[in-house]
Design a protein around this motif. Structure first.
Motif, short mmCIF file in Angstrom:
data_model
loop_
_atom_site.label_atom_id
_atom_site.label_comp_id
_atom_site.label_asym_id
_atom_site.label_seq_id
_atom_site.Cartn_x
_atom_site.Cartn_y
_atom_site.Cartn_z
N ASN B 31 -45.45 -8.02 -16.29
CA ASN B 31 -44.29 -8.81 -16.71
C ASN B 31 -44.73 -10.25 -16.94
O ASN B 31 -45.34 -10.89 -16.09
CB ASN B 31 -43.23 -8.75 -15.57
CG ASN B 31 -41.96 -9.45 -16.01
OD1 ASN B 31 -42.00 -10.41 -16.77
ND2 ASN B 31 -40.83 -8.95 -15.54
N PHE B 33 -43.06 -12.97 -17.10
CA PHE B 33 -42.46 -14.00 -16.25
C PHE B 33 -43.13 -14.01 -14.88
O PHE B 33 -43.43 -15.07 -14.32
CB PHE B 33 -40.96 -13.71 -16.11
CG PHE B 33 -40.25 -14.77 -15.34
CD1 PHE B 33 -39.86 -14.54 -14.03
CD2 PHE B 33 -40.00 -16.00 -15.91
CE1 PHE B 33 -39.23 -15.53 -13.31
CE2 PHE B 33 -39.37 -16.99 -15.19
CZ PHE B 33 -38.99 -16.76 -13.89
N HIS B 34 -43.48 -12.82 -14.37
CA HIS B 34 -44.14 -12.76 -13.06
C HIS B 34 -45.47 -13.49 -13.12
O HIS B 34 -45.82 -14.25 -12.20
CB HIS B 34 -44.38 -11.29 -12.66
CG HIS B 34 -43.12 -10.55 -12.39
ND1 HIS B 34 -43.08 -9.25 -11.97
CD2 HIS B 34 -41.83 -10.93 -12.53
CE1 HIS B 34 -41.85 -8.86 -11.81
NE2 HIS B 34 -41.05 -9.86 -12.14
N VAL B 75 -42.64 -21.83 -18.39
CA VAL B 75 -41.58 -20.81 -18.15
C VAL B 75 -40.59 -20.86 -19.31
O VAL B 75 -40.15 -19.82 -19.81
CB VAL B 75 -40.89 -21.12 -16.80
CG1 VAL B 75 -39.54 -20.46 -16.73
CG2 VAL B 75 -41.77 -20.64 -15.67
N VAL B 78 -42.16 -19.04 -22.10
CA VAL B 78 -42.10 -17.58 -21.85
C VAL B 78 -40.71 -17.07 -22.19
O VAL B 78 -40.52 -16.10 -22.91
CB VAL B 78 -42.44 -17.30 -20.36
CG1 VAL B 78 -41.90 -15.94 -19.94
CG2 VAL B 78 -43.91 -17.41 -20.12
N MET B 79 -39.69 -17.82 -21.73
CA MET B 79 -38.33 -17.30 -21.90
C MET B 79 -37.95 -17.26 -23.37
O MET B 79 -37.36 -16.31 -23.85
CB MET B 79 -37.36 -18.20 -21.13
CG MET B 79 -35.97 -17.63 -21.05
SD MET B 79 -34.80 -18.90 -20.69
CE MET B 79 -34.85 -19.82 -22.20
N THR D 152 -36.31 -19.38 -11.77
CA THR D 152 -36.72 -18.00 -11.41
C THR D 152 -35.51 -17.20 -10.99
O THR D 152 -35.31 -16.07 -11.42
CB THR D 152 -37.70 -18.05 -10.21
OG1 THR D 152 -38.29 -19.31 -10.14
CG2 THR D 152 -38.72 -16.97 -10.28
N TRP D 155 -33.43 -16.38 -14.07
CA TRP D 155 -34.06 -15.40 -14.95
C TRP D 155 -34.11 -14.04 -14.26
O TRP D 155 -33.90 -13.00 -14.88
CB TRP D 155 -35.47 -15.87 -15.30
CG TRP D 155 -36.26 -14.89 -16.09
CD1 TRP D 155 -37.22 -14.06 -15.64
CD2 TRP D 155 -36.15 -14.66 -17.50
NE1 TRP D 155 -37.71 -13.31 -16.66
CE2 TRP D 155 -37.07 -13.65 -17.81
CE3 TRP D 155 -35.35 -15.19 -18.50
CZ2 TRP D 155 -37.24 -13.16 -19.09
CZ3 TRP D 155 -35.51 -14.69 -19.79
CH2 TRP D 155 -36.45 -13.70 -20.07
#
Lengths: 167, 166, 386, 384
Positions: B31, B33-34, B75, B78-79, D152, D155
């Protein structure tokens, strides 16, 4: 000036805060279970049947006008019959479904025999919806003294009218 | 070797181990985001290393700049790129096996280089803290400082020009 | 949430972020009841908005077709449950026009007083909930409720119930008012402007409110007229259309009062026009209390119809009675075929019609603005879905 | 006598250490003394949070002409306890489509910065958990990470409203961090070091920085940006109840939501504590014991934040950004200039000069934003 409105807003809330310690006008909570608001003469919740001497001699003559006129049709009446099957002038069954009734008070207006009036009791919670809210005749019956206690003026007017009618 | 030194070194190595694990996870996890979050953990691990070496100013700057600003940027990137709908961006990576060959080669070269170089472990002459850094920046290294701020300015204006076009 | 209606999105430009389809669903903290808006967002900007209604449809109009004329009255309380008496008023007017029943003087005055008190309640509650949508943590609402309690206690003493009043009858009102009624209304009329000044001091010039509400959700004049908008929303867009002044129904012709008009037609105008309207209602109440005559409260025919509803003969034909309810023009279109029941019973609900322009006002605004635009139209779902 | 009350907490810790010292080895004693400080902080944080919630509900209740919680305990004092129990027992729902790792990570990583931050706040005379030479910088470094963790959480819960809340949170916190840092720099410039203890010592007796011209502007700036950084009204967009339900913590329930709730109040406490440390002279105060002064000032600032919450509506996203970039940032830069001048010049001249620079700059910013500022309107009447 730009920031003035914001400051005036702050002033109003802090004024309310300080005044709430001094005047009851700014602290309007009624601590419900301990203090209670006294309901007025005409406050109405659910209908009750009034009787003069004993609960089984109701003023109601089972003419079913209120059952016909009730908007949500929550009143159901069965007329009593003596052994020979001749209909009598009182109800065998008279039950009102309190969960359907919308306490509009029309039954009280149209009843020609002053037998059905609006009570003031509103704390009627129950665990079961179907049986517990179907008020049968004996649960509906309330004495004339109770009625004159909760609604003194209407009771006085009704007494004068009944005395006039008897003469 | 009093207990404190023992505790300090174990904590130091634990931090290093944490960094390694987080970095490995950051690369391998599927993933997107991870992996960004694990990158943040590696950066925080590095900041902890600085703390252990009493370079507090650098550690605070590390957290403030890397985790506070750059990670937020990553981030966001990424989003905005991955389709918001589905949770994991599919990574197609068919033949995992052959990757170990170049990995092993590079690893060997690195380790041998590390072992050979003579690390001199002398105490740092002047305690590096905010005051000395500030003076150095303003006195000797004022020219590079100005050039860097110029570069940042150009980047800022570029961003505004792109965003304004909408 | 990929609802079919929004599937055919037009082509997205390169730099565009992906469109976000959000359903501000029936369970949303500030949709004033069970109301859903399917919103397509580009970041925070609204591109398309589709209101979804009908969650609170109770089959009101069909239900009334097998009720007697009087039995329909308590149901009208439940249309716009904030102003029950205003609904009773226009239903009573419609039936009186159909059946040709006269209303005595004292009853006319009582009706006007009750209608104007309901307008006060509706407007302060609206202002309170509009501020709640803006984010003020319940303070204006609770100040509004503090004043509303006084009025509701008065309603309980007069009509018997706080909100479901069922007080109007054809040809007058159900029962005369208690002796101290005029005193209590006078005390409310004297004390209410002080409360309004305090509320205005808290809100009207608050910079955050000004910047949040000005030039947001603008309703142009032409669109307002063409969409059939009525009430404060129309007057905020600059058109002085007030049925109390045009029809002069009941005895509104005797009272001297003004009609406030906004010009920009945005959320701020709709908010402030309502505060000015409250001040005008207080003028009407002032004049009504001073001039109220004594006498009977319900006409002979009306009393007889209330006592024996079966005997009320409504001739064949149709009638349309309308009044200036706090939310707009509330009209009842009744068709009678001579039997004891209305043949056709239609309610022209102002909230429903004012809701049709919601999308035009929300296109291009932010998500936060959609909520306050909806709040400023002042809808009640009981009236919208019927 | 006064000094003993002032140092009462340090003496208490010393007494505990003296009791334990005969039984335990010497190195263990150091660990225990650190351990005591950590335990007090970890207990102090949540307890402060619990009673801040109660204070807020009663304070705003009274503002709204009602009582506020008074059923649990005498004046509702046990209300936070019952809230805690409720939070414990509530079921902790993880949405099926949510990303379990990020959803689980959210609350943990949000609570860590708000607890770490307590370590650099001087609660009283030599009552500072860890006197770092970079105290203030450490505070901001740790506080700035919370932006990432809030995102976080947003999301991870895979819900459109929390996504909107997350985007708003990041935009707001990033754009308010810069004026916040800049509003602190004048104080650092004057004191010359990052350490919070040095800052408090520089404000001896009643020479609090807030009485200097640049200090007043810095105080207002820092307080406003602190309120924004902590997501409290009127900047509480990330969890705008009326628009996006509960923003980034929509999908959290039970203990996870309690952690978010606790983090918010602890951040509010730590930001007001920092404002008191930097601009209101920390624990400096004439007679009362030092820690009493510190808590009094902090609670005054927190009640101002609660006062804001009871009065103001919420700002919109673009207005919020405009306020930060067009209003606070230029003022922060000019304030830095004024403070530099103030330090450089001698007494009578520097106050006057920095004062007029600041007033001129405030007026200029006000005029520059004139176009944006809303205008008052007059209304006509028909049927005169």
């Amino acid at each position: 000036m730009y920031g003035l409105g914001v400051l005036k807003g702050l002033w109003v809330t802090i004024k309310n805060f300080t005044l709430s310690y001094f005047t009851r006008k700014r602290l309007t909570t009624v601590q419900y279970p301990e203090e209670r608001i006294t309901l007025s003469e005409h406050a109405r919740t659910f209908p009750i049947l009034v009787y003069d001497e004993s609960p089984d001699k109701l003023r109601c003559v089972a003419c079913e006008i209120c059952a016909k006129e009730c908007p949500p049709k929550c009143i159901s009446i069965v007329r009593a019959q003596d052994e020979a099957g001749k209909p009598l002038k009182q109800p065998k069954f008279f039950d009102i479904d309190y969960s359907v009734c919308m306490n509009c008070g029309i039954c009280e207006e149209v009843c020609p025999f002053d037998s059905i009036y609006m009570d003031r009791q509103f704390e009627l919670s129950a665990y079961e919806r179907s049986e517990e809210f179907l008020y049968t005749k004996d649960r509906l019956a309330k004495s004339a003294e109770y009625f004159s206690k909760i609604r003194p003026e209407t009771a006085k007017k009704v007494e004068e009218k009944r005395k006039a009618k008897e003469k | 070797m009093t207990l404190f030194q023992f505790l300090a070194t174990t904590a130091f190595y634990a931090a290093m181990l944490g960094i390694l694990i987080a970095a490995a996870l950051c690369v391998t996890v599927r993933n997107l985001f991870h992996s960004a979050v694990f990158l943040a953990f590696t950066l925080i691990g590095i900041a902890m290393l600085y703390f252990f070496l009493q370079a507090e100013f650098i550690a605070a700057m590390q957290i403030l700049l890397y985790v506070g600003a750059i990670m937020t940027l990553i981030v966001f990137a990424v989003m905005l790129t991955s389709r918001m709908g589905n949770p994991a961006v599919p990574q197609s990576f068919k033949n995992k096996k052959i990757v170990f060959l170049p990995l092993g080669l590079v690893g060997f070269i690195l380790i041998s280089a590390i072992l050979k170089t003579p690390w001199e472990t002398s105490e740092p002459q002047t305690a590096v803290n905010a005051v000395t850094l500030g003076k150095a920046l303003m006195n000797q290294y004022v020219f590079p400082f100005e050039v860097v701020s110029l570069v940042l300015l150009v980047a800022l204006i570029g961003a505004i020009v792109i965003a304004r076009s909408e | 949430m990929n609802c079919p209606y929004l599937q055919n999105m037009d082509q997205q430009s390169t730099l565009d972020t992906q469109r976000l389809e959000v359903s501000l669903g029936p369970q949303h903290p500030s949709t004033h009841g069970v109301f859903q808006m399917d919103v397509v967002l580009d970041g925070e900007q609204v591109i398309r908005l589709k209101p979804v209604m009908g969650y609170l449809h109770r089959n009101h109009e069909k239900l009334m077709e097998n009720m007697s004329w009087l039995a329909c009255m308590p149901y009208t309380d439940r249309l716009d449950y904030f102003c029950a008496l205003a609904n009773n008023f226009s239903y009573a007017l419609a039936v009186e026009k159909l059946a040709g029943i006269e209303v005595p003087e004292r009853a006319q005055y009582l009706r006007v007083i009750m209608a104007e008190l309901t307008r006060l309640i509706n407007h302060i509650v609206l202002v309170g909930f509009l501020l709640n949508d803006l984010g003020a943590f319940f303070t204006p609402v609770l100040y509004a409720f503090r004043e509303r309690e006084k009025l509701l206690d008065l309603f309980e003493d007069v009509t018997g119930s706080r909100m479901m009043c069922n007080y109007f009858r054809f040809g007058g009102v159900k029962r005369d008012v208690p002796p101290d009624f005029i005193l209590r209304v006078r005390e409310i009329v004297n004390q209410f402007p002080k409360f309004l000044d305090e509320l205005e001091e808290l809100l009207t010039h608050n910079e955050i409110l000004l910047s949040r509400c000005q030039n947001v959700g603008i309703l142009p004049k032409a669109l307002a007229v063409n969409a059939g908008i009525t009430g404060p929303v129309l007057r905020a867009s600059g058109i002085p259309y007030d049925i109390r002044k045009i029809d002069k129904y009941s005895i509104y012709g005797r009272f001297k009062f003004r009609v406030p008009v906004g010009e920009a037609g945005d959320v701020y105008d709709r908010y402030y026009v309502r505060i000015l309207e409250m001040r005008e209602s207080l003028q009407i109440l002032e004049q009504a209390i001073n001039e109220i005559p004594d006498g009977e409260v319900i006409s002979k025919a009306g009393a007889q119809a209330a006592k024996m509803p079966r005997t009320l003969k409504v001739p064949k034909g149709d009638a349309y009675g309308r009044t200036e309810a706090p939310k707009g023009e509330l009209g009842f279109y009744l068709v009678s075929d001579g039997s004891g029941k209305p043949y056709r019973y239609h309610v022209r609900a102002p909230s429903f019609i004012n809701l049709t322009v919601l999308e035009d006002m929300c296109i291009g605004q932010k998500v936060a603005d959609v909520i306050i635009i909806l709040g400023s139209i002042d809808i009640v779902l009981g009236e919208v879905d019927r | 006598m006064l000094n003993t009350i002032d140092q009462i907490f340090i003496k208490a810790k010393q007494i505990i250490l003296d009791i334990l010292s005969p039984f335990l080895p010497e190195w263990m004693m150091i660990l225990i003394s650190i351990f005591i400080v950590i335990v007090t902080l970890c207990v102090f944080g949540p307890v402060v949070m619990m009673y801040l919630t109660l204070l807020e509900r009663k304070f705003i209740g009274r503002m709204q002409n009602r009582y506020g919680p008074n059923r649990c305990g005498i004046f509702g004092l046990l209300q936070p306890l019952s809230d805690g129990i409720k939070m414990f027992t509530k079921e902790d729902i993880v949405p099926q489509k949510a990303d379990p790792f990020a959803h689980f990570l959210g609350p943990i990583t949000v609570i860590i910065p708000s607890l770490l931050v307590f370590s650099v706040i001087p609660f009283g005379r030599n009552m500072i958990p860890s006197d770092l030479s970079i105290g203030i910088l450490f505070f901001f470094a740790v506080a700035s990470t919370s932006t990432l963790w809030i995102f976080t959480a947003a999301w991870g819960s895979r819900n459109k409203f929390s996504l909107l809340g997350g985007m708003r949170a990041v935009a707001q916190m990033v754009s308010y961090e810069i004026p916040m840092l800049l509003s602190i720099v004048p104080a650092l410039l004057v004191v010359g070091s990052f350490s919070t203890v040095a800052i408090v010592n520089a404000q001896e007796g009643l020479q609090w920085f807030v009485f200097t011209p640049w200090g007043l502007v810095g105080f207002i700036l820092f307080f406003l940006t602190g309120v924004a950084e902590v997501n409290r009204c009127p900047f509480d967009l990330p969890e705008g109840e009326s628009e996006i339900i509960a923003g980034f913590h929509t999908e959290y329930s039970g203990m996870k939501f309690a952690l978010f709730y606790m983090a918010e109040y602890m951040n509010a406490f730590s930001v007001s504590a920092l404002v008191t440390t930097v601009y209101l002279g920390g624990w400096q105060g004439p007679i009362l014991p030092s820690w009493l002064w510190f808590f009094a000032k902090t609670f005054v600032l927190i009640s101002i934040m609660m006062w804001f919450r009871g009065t103001f509506p919420r700002m919109r996203v673009d207005q919020l950004m405009g306020f930060a970039w067009r209003g606070l940032l230029p003022l922060a830069f000019i304030n830095l200039l004024a403070a530099a001048l103030w330090v450089h010049l001698s007494f009578p001249l520097n106050d006057i000069l920095s004062f007029c620079i600041l007033t001129v700059s405030v007026l200029m910013i006000y005029v520059a934003n004139r176009k944006v500022a809303p205008k008052k309107r007059i209304y006509k009447y028909a049927y005169e």
